[in-house]
Design a protein around this motif. Structure first.
Motif, PDB file in Angstrom:
ATOM      1  N   PHE A  85       0.810  -1.211   0.000  1.00  0.00           N
ATOM      2  CA  PHE A  85       0.000   0.000   0.000  1.00  0.00           C
ATOM      3  C   PHE A  85       0.853   1.274   0.000  1.00  0.00           C
ATOM      4  O   PHE A  85       0.348   2.354  -0.260  1.00  0.00           O
ATOM      5  CB  PHE A  85      -0.941   0.006   1.217  1.00  0.00           C
ATOM      6  CG  PHE A  85      -1.947  -1.099   1.176  1.00  0.00           C
ATOM      7  CD1 PHE A  85      -3.112  -0.963   0.434  1.00  0.00           C
ATOM      8  CD2 PHE A  85      -1.728  -2.280   1.863  1.00  0.00           C
ATOM      9  CE1 PHE A  85      -4.039  -1.990   0.381  1.00  0.00           C
ATOM     10  CE2 PHE A  85      -2.650  -3.310   1.817  1.00  0.00           C
ATOM     11  CZ  PHE A  85      -3.813  -3.174   1.069  1.00  0.00           C
ATOM     12  N   LEU A  86       2.164   1.151   0.295  1.00  0.00           N
ATOM     13  CA  LEU A  86       3.012   2.356   0.314  1.00  0.00           C
ATOM     14  C   LEU A  86       3.514   2.796  -1.072  1.00  0.00           C
ATOM     15  O   LEU A  86       3.372   3.981  -1.394  1.00  0.00           O
ATOM     16  CB  LEU A  86       4.195   2.134   1.261  1.00  0.00           C
ATOM     17  CG  LEU A  86       3.865   2.153   2.750  1.00  0.00           C
ATOM     18  CD1 LEU A  86       5.095   1.832   3.583  1.00  0.00           C
ATOM     19  CD2 LEU A  86       3.291   3.498   3.139  1.00  0.00           C
ATOM     20  N   PRO A  87       4.179   2.043  -1.882  1.00  0.00           N
ATOM     21  CA  PRO A  87       4.644   0.664  -1.681  1.00  0.00           C
ATOM     22  C   PRO A  87       6.015   0.621  -1.006  1.00  0.00           C
ATOM     23  O   PRO A  87       6.810   1.551  -1.142  1.00  0.00           O
ATOM     24  CB  PRO A  87       4.746   0.140  -3.119  1.00  0.00           C
ATOM     25  CG  PRO A  87       5.182   1.344  -3.891  1.00  0.00           C
ATOM     26  CD  PRO A  87       4.493   2.530  -3.241  1.00  0.00           C
ATOM     27  N   GLU A 119       9.562   4.505  -4.009  1.00  0.00           N
ATOM     28  CA  GLU A 119       8.997   5.803  -3.660  1.00  0.00           C
ATOM     29  C   GLU A 119       7.510   5.672  -3.351  1.00  0.00           C
ATOM     30  O   GLU A 119       6.783   4.965  -4.054  1.00  0.00           O
ATOM     31  CB  GLU A 119       9.201   6.768  -4.826  1.00  0.00           C
ATOM     32  CG  GLU A 119       8.757   8.192  -4.574  1.00  0.00           C
ATOM     33  CD  GLU A 119       8.988   9.096  -5.770  1.00  0.00           C
ATOM     34  OE1 GLU A 119       8.839  10.317  -5.614  1.00  0.00           O
ATOM     35  OE2 GLU A 119       9.315   8.571  -6.867  1.00  0.00           O
ATOM     36  N   SER A 120       7.049   6.336  -2.314  1.00  0.00           N
ATOM     37  CA  SER A 120       5.641   6.201  -1.913  1.00  0.00           C
ATOM     38  C   SER A 120       4.720   6.850  -2.932  1.00  0.00           C
ATOM     39  O   SER A 120       5.084   7.811  -3.618  1.00  0.00           O
ATOM     40  CB  SER A 120       5.420   6.841  -0.543  1.00  0.00           C
ATOM     41  OG  SER A 120       5.513   8.250  -0.627  1.00  0.00           O
ATOM     42  N   LEU A 155      -4.620   5.774  -4.116  1.00  0.00           N
ATOM     43  CA  LEU A 155      -3.386   5.727  -4.887  1.00  0.00           C
ATOM     44  C   LEU A 155      -2.863   4.303  -5.019  1.00  0.00           C
ATOM     45  O   LEU A 155      -2.180   3.975  -5.990  1.00  0.00           O
ATOM     46  CB  LEU A 155      -2.330   6.630  -4.249  1.00  0.00           C
ATOM     47  CG  LEU A 155      -2.694   8.116  -4.148  1.00  0.00           C
ATOM     48  CD1 LEU A 155      -1.513   8.911  -3.587  1.00  0.00           C
ATOM     49  CD2 LEU A 155      -3.130   8.676  -5.494  1.00  0.00           C
ATOM     50  N   TRP A 156      -3.196   3.448  -4.061  1.00  0.00           N
ATOM     51  CA  TRP A 156      -2.849   2.045  -4.188  1.00  0.00           C
ATOM     52  C   TRP A 156      -3.753   1.424  -5.238  1.00  0.00           C
ATOM     53  O   TRP A 156      -4.946   1.722  -5.318  1.00  0.00           O
ATOM     54  CB  TRP A 156      -3.044   1.319  -2.863  1.00  0.00           C
ATOM     55  CG  TRP A 156      -2.715  -0.135  -2.988  1.00  0.00           C
ATOM     56  CD1 TRP A 156      -1.479  -0.708  -2.892  1.00  0.00           C
ATOM     57  CD2 TRP A 156      -3.633  -1.204  -3.273  1.00  0.00           C
ATOM     58  NE1 TRP A 156      -1.559  -2.062  -3.090  1.00  0.00           N
ATOM     59  CE2 TRP A 156      -2.873  -2.396  -3.328  1.00  0.00           C
ATOM     60  CE3 TRP A 156      -5.005  -1.268  -3.481  1.00  0.00           C
ATOM     61  CZ2 TRP A 156      -3.456  -3.639  -3.574  1.00  0.00           C
ATOM     62  CZ3 TRP A 156      -5.590  -2.503  -3.738  1.00  0.00           C
ATOM     63  CH2 TRP A 156      -4.820  -3.666  -3.782  1.00  0.00           C
ATOM     64  N   HIS A 157      -3.197   0.538  -6.082  1.00  0.00           N
ATOM     65  CA  HIS A 157      -3.973   0.003  -7.188  1.00  0.00           C
ATOM     66  C   HIS A 157      -3.325  -1.264  -7.725  1.00  0.00           C
ATOM     67  O   HIS A 157      -2.187  -1.599  -7.373  1.00  0.00           O
ATOM     68  CB  HIS A 157      -4.050   1.037  -8.320  1.00  0.00           C
ATOM     69  CG  HIS A 157      -2.708   1.401  -8.858  1.00  0.00           C
ATOM     70  ND1 HIS A 157      -1.852   2.277  -8.206  1.00  0.00           N
ATOM     71  CD2 HIS A 157      -2.034   0.985  -9.964  1.00  0.00           C
ATOM     72  CE1 HIS A 157      -0.730   2.392  -8.890  1.00  0.00           C
ATOM     73  NE2 HIS A 157      -0.803   1.618  -9.964  1.00  0.00           N
ATOM     74  N   ASP A 158      -4.053  -1.951  -8.583  1.00  0.00           N
ATOM     75  CA  ASP A 158      -3.533  -3.105  -9.299  1.00  0.00           C
ATOM     76  C   ASP A 158      -2.878  -2.587 -10.578  1.00  0.00           C
ATOM     77  O   ASP A 158      -3.568  -2.049 -11.449  1.00  0.00           O
ATOM     78  CB  ASP A 158      -4.681  -4.056  -9.640  1.00  0.00           C
ATOM     79  CG  ASP A 158      -4.216  -5.309 -10.376  1.00  0.00           C
ATOM     80  OD1 ASP A 158      -3.087  -5.327 -10.899  1.00  0.00           O
ATOM     81  OD2 ASP A 158      -5.005  -6.278 -10.440  1.00  0.00           O
ATOM     82  N   PRO A 159      -1.547  -2.715 -10.727  1.00  0.00           N
ATOM     83  CA  PRO A 159      -0.876  -2.170 -11.910  1.00  0.00           C
ATOM     84  C   PRO A 159      -1.437  -2.678 -13.231  1.00  0.00           C
ATOM     85  O   PRO A 159      -1.333  -1.996 -14.251  1.00  0.00           O
ATOM     86  CB  PRO A 159       0.584  -2.622 -11.721  1.00  0.00           C
ATOM     87  CG  PRO A 159       0.732  -2.812 -10.250  1.00  0.00           C
ATOM     88  CD  PRO A 159      -0.608  -3.319  -9.780  1.00  0.00           C
ATOM     89  N   ARG A 160      -2.047  -3.855 -13.217  1.00  0.00           N
ATOM     90  CA  ARG A 160      -2.598  -4.423 -14.453  1.00  0.00           C
ATOM     91  C   ARG A 160      -3.827  -3.668 -14.933  1.00  0.00           C
ATOM     92  O   ARG A 160      -4.256  -3.841 -16.074  1.00  0.00           O
ATOM     93  CB  ARG A 160      -2.942  -5.896 -14.239  1.00  0.00           C
ATOM     94  CG  ARG A 160      -1.741  -6.782 -13.922  1.00  0.00           C
ATOM     95  CD  ARG A 160      -2.161  -8.141 -13.458  1.00  0.00           C
ATOM     96  NE  ARG A 160      -2.922  -8.068 -12.213  1.00  0.00           N
ATOM     97  CZ  ARG A 160      -3.422  -9.131 -11.583  1.00  0.00           C
ATOM     98  NH1 ARG A 160      -3.240 -10.350 -12.079  1.00  0.00           N
ATOM     99  NH2 ARG A 160      -4.105  -8.983 -10.449  1.00  0.00           N
ATOM    100  N   LYS A 161      -4.387  -2.814 -14.071  1.00  0.00           N
ATOM    101  CA  LYS A 161      -5.615  -2.114 -14.424  1.00  0.00           C
ATOM    102  C   LYS A 161      -5.402  -0.629 -14.727  1.00  0.00           C
ATOM    103  O   LYS A 161      -6.361   0.126 -14.850  1.00  0.00           O
ATOM    104  CB  LYS A 161      -6.646  -2.280 -13.293  1.00  0.00           C
ATOM    105  CG  LYS A 161      -7.058  -3.737 -13.084  1.00  0.00           C
ATOM    106  CD  LYS A 161      -8.111  -3.875 -11.994  1.00  0.00           C
ATOM    107  CE  LYS A 161      -8.530  -5.326 -11.834  1.00  0.00           C
ATOM    108  NZ  LYS A 161      -9.551  -5.490 -10.765  1.00  0.00           N
ATOM    109  N   ARG A 162      -4.139  -0.222 -14.865  1.00  0.00           N
ATOM    110  CA  ARG A 162      -3.874   1.174 -15.213  1.00  0.00           C
ATOM    111  C   ARG A 162      -4.335   1.471 -16.638  1.00  0.00           C
ATOM    112  O   ARG A 162      -4.121   0.668 -17.543  1.00  0.00           O
ATOM    113  CB  ARG A 162      -2.383   1.475 -15.122  1.00  0.00           C
ATOM    114  CG  ARG A 162      -1.794   1.391 -13.723  1.00  0.00           C
ATOM    115  CD  ARG A 162      -0.286   1.548 -13.790  1.00  0.00           C
ATOM    116  NE  ARG A 162       0.338   1.306 -12.500  1.00  0.00           N
ATOM    117  CZ  ARG A 162       1.627   1.020 -12.328  1.00  0.00           C
ATOM    118  NH1 ARG A 162       2.424   0.948 -13.385  1.00  0.00           N
ATOM    119  NH2 ARG A 162       2.117   0.805 -11.128  1.00  0.00           N
TER     120      ARG A 162
END
Length: 202
Positions: free
Chosen positions: A114-116, A120-121, A166-173
């Motif tokens: 969640f940071l990640p 870098e946050s 801001l946290w997300h699944d990168p596959r859904k960008r």
């Protein structure tokens, strides 16, 4: 009211046959298709009233910006706030071989997605991107401006202005190579966010 458009552009395809997570490493340039994407963007922005073309200092972003800047008779400006996100996996091939994460040396980097925790946050990325966007809006007031950055940075800025986590699944960008995310302002108020893929056929 004064209408200003800030175009957030993701750079074109990079020559990276070994599928290295290159991050901020120097020496990674656009591929042949990436250069075609840069030329495609110049065609897309033909007739737009661009006050400036600004890019991350990374080679791939500068090269993506150059044809559009040249077509508009301006030099590419650099802004370090548009830089690629910091990542402790930089230089590895984690992206193409996630099984490497099973090695104990990586465990401390993946404790908090969640940071990640591996770089870098998200909040830091959002803060610097919004600073760059606001500076661009003020500079180009009443006109348009092109900012060339990187996938995670563009997506984080968009998530921030659209009020998403801001946290997300990168596959859904929704942020393809050479895509354009446009922020429209009336005076200093953001009134719309639109997305397009002018080079999608490449």
């Amino acid at each position: 009211m004064t209408r200003t458009l800030v175009h957030l552009v993701r750079h074109g395809e990079v020559e990276n046959p070994d599928r290295v997570l290159y991050g901020r490493m120097p020496g990674y340039h656009l591929s042949q298709r990436g250069r075609a994407m840069a030329d495609c963007l110049a065609e897309y922005f033909e007739g737009h009233d661009l006050a400036a073309v600004t890019a991350s200092p990374m080679e791939r972003a500068q090269e993506t910006a150059e044809p559009t800047a040249r077509a508009h008779g301006v030099s590419v400006r650099s802004d370090a706030r548009l830089l690629e996100a910091g990542n402790h996996f930089e230089g590895s091939t984690i992206g193409s071989n996630p099984r490497q994460l099973l090695h104990p040396k990586y465990w401390g980097l993946i404790v908090n997605p969640f940071l990640p925790s591996w770089g870098e946050s998200y909040s830091a990325i959002a803060a610097r991107m919004m600073d760059a966007i606001e500076a661009a809006r003020v500079f180009a007031e009443g006109r348009e401006i092109m900012l060339v950055s990187h996938e995670l940075c563009v997506w984080t800025a968009r998530s921030h202005v659209e009020g998403r986590s801001l946290w997300h699944d990168p596959r859904k960008r929704e942020c393809a190579l050479a895509s354009v995310t446009t922020l429209t302002y009336h005076d200093d108020a953001l009134t719309s966010v639109t997305y397009s893929e002018p080079c999608g056929d490449l």
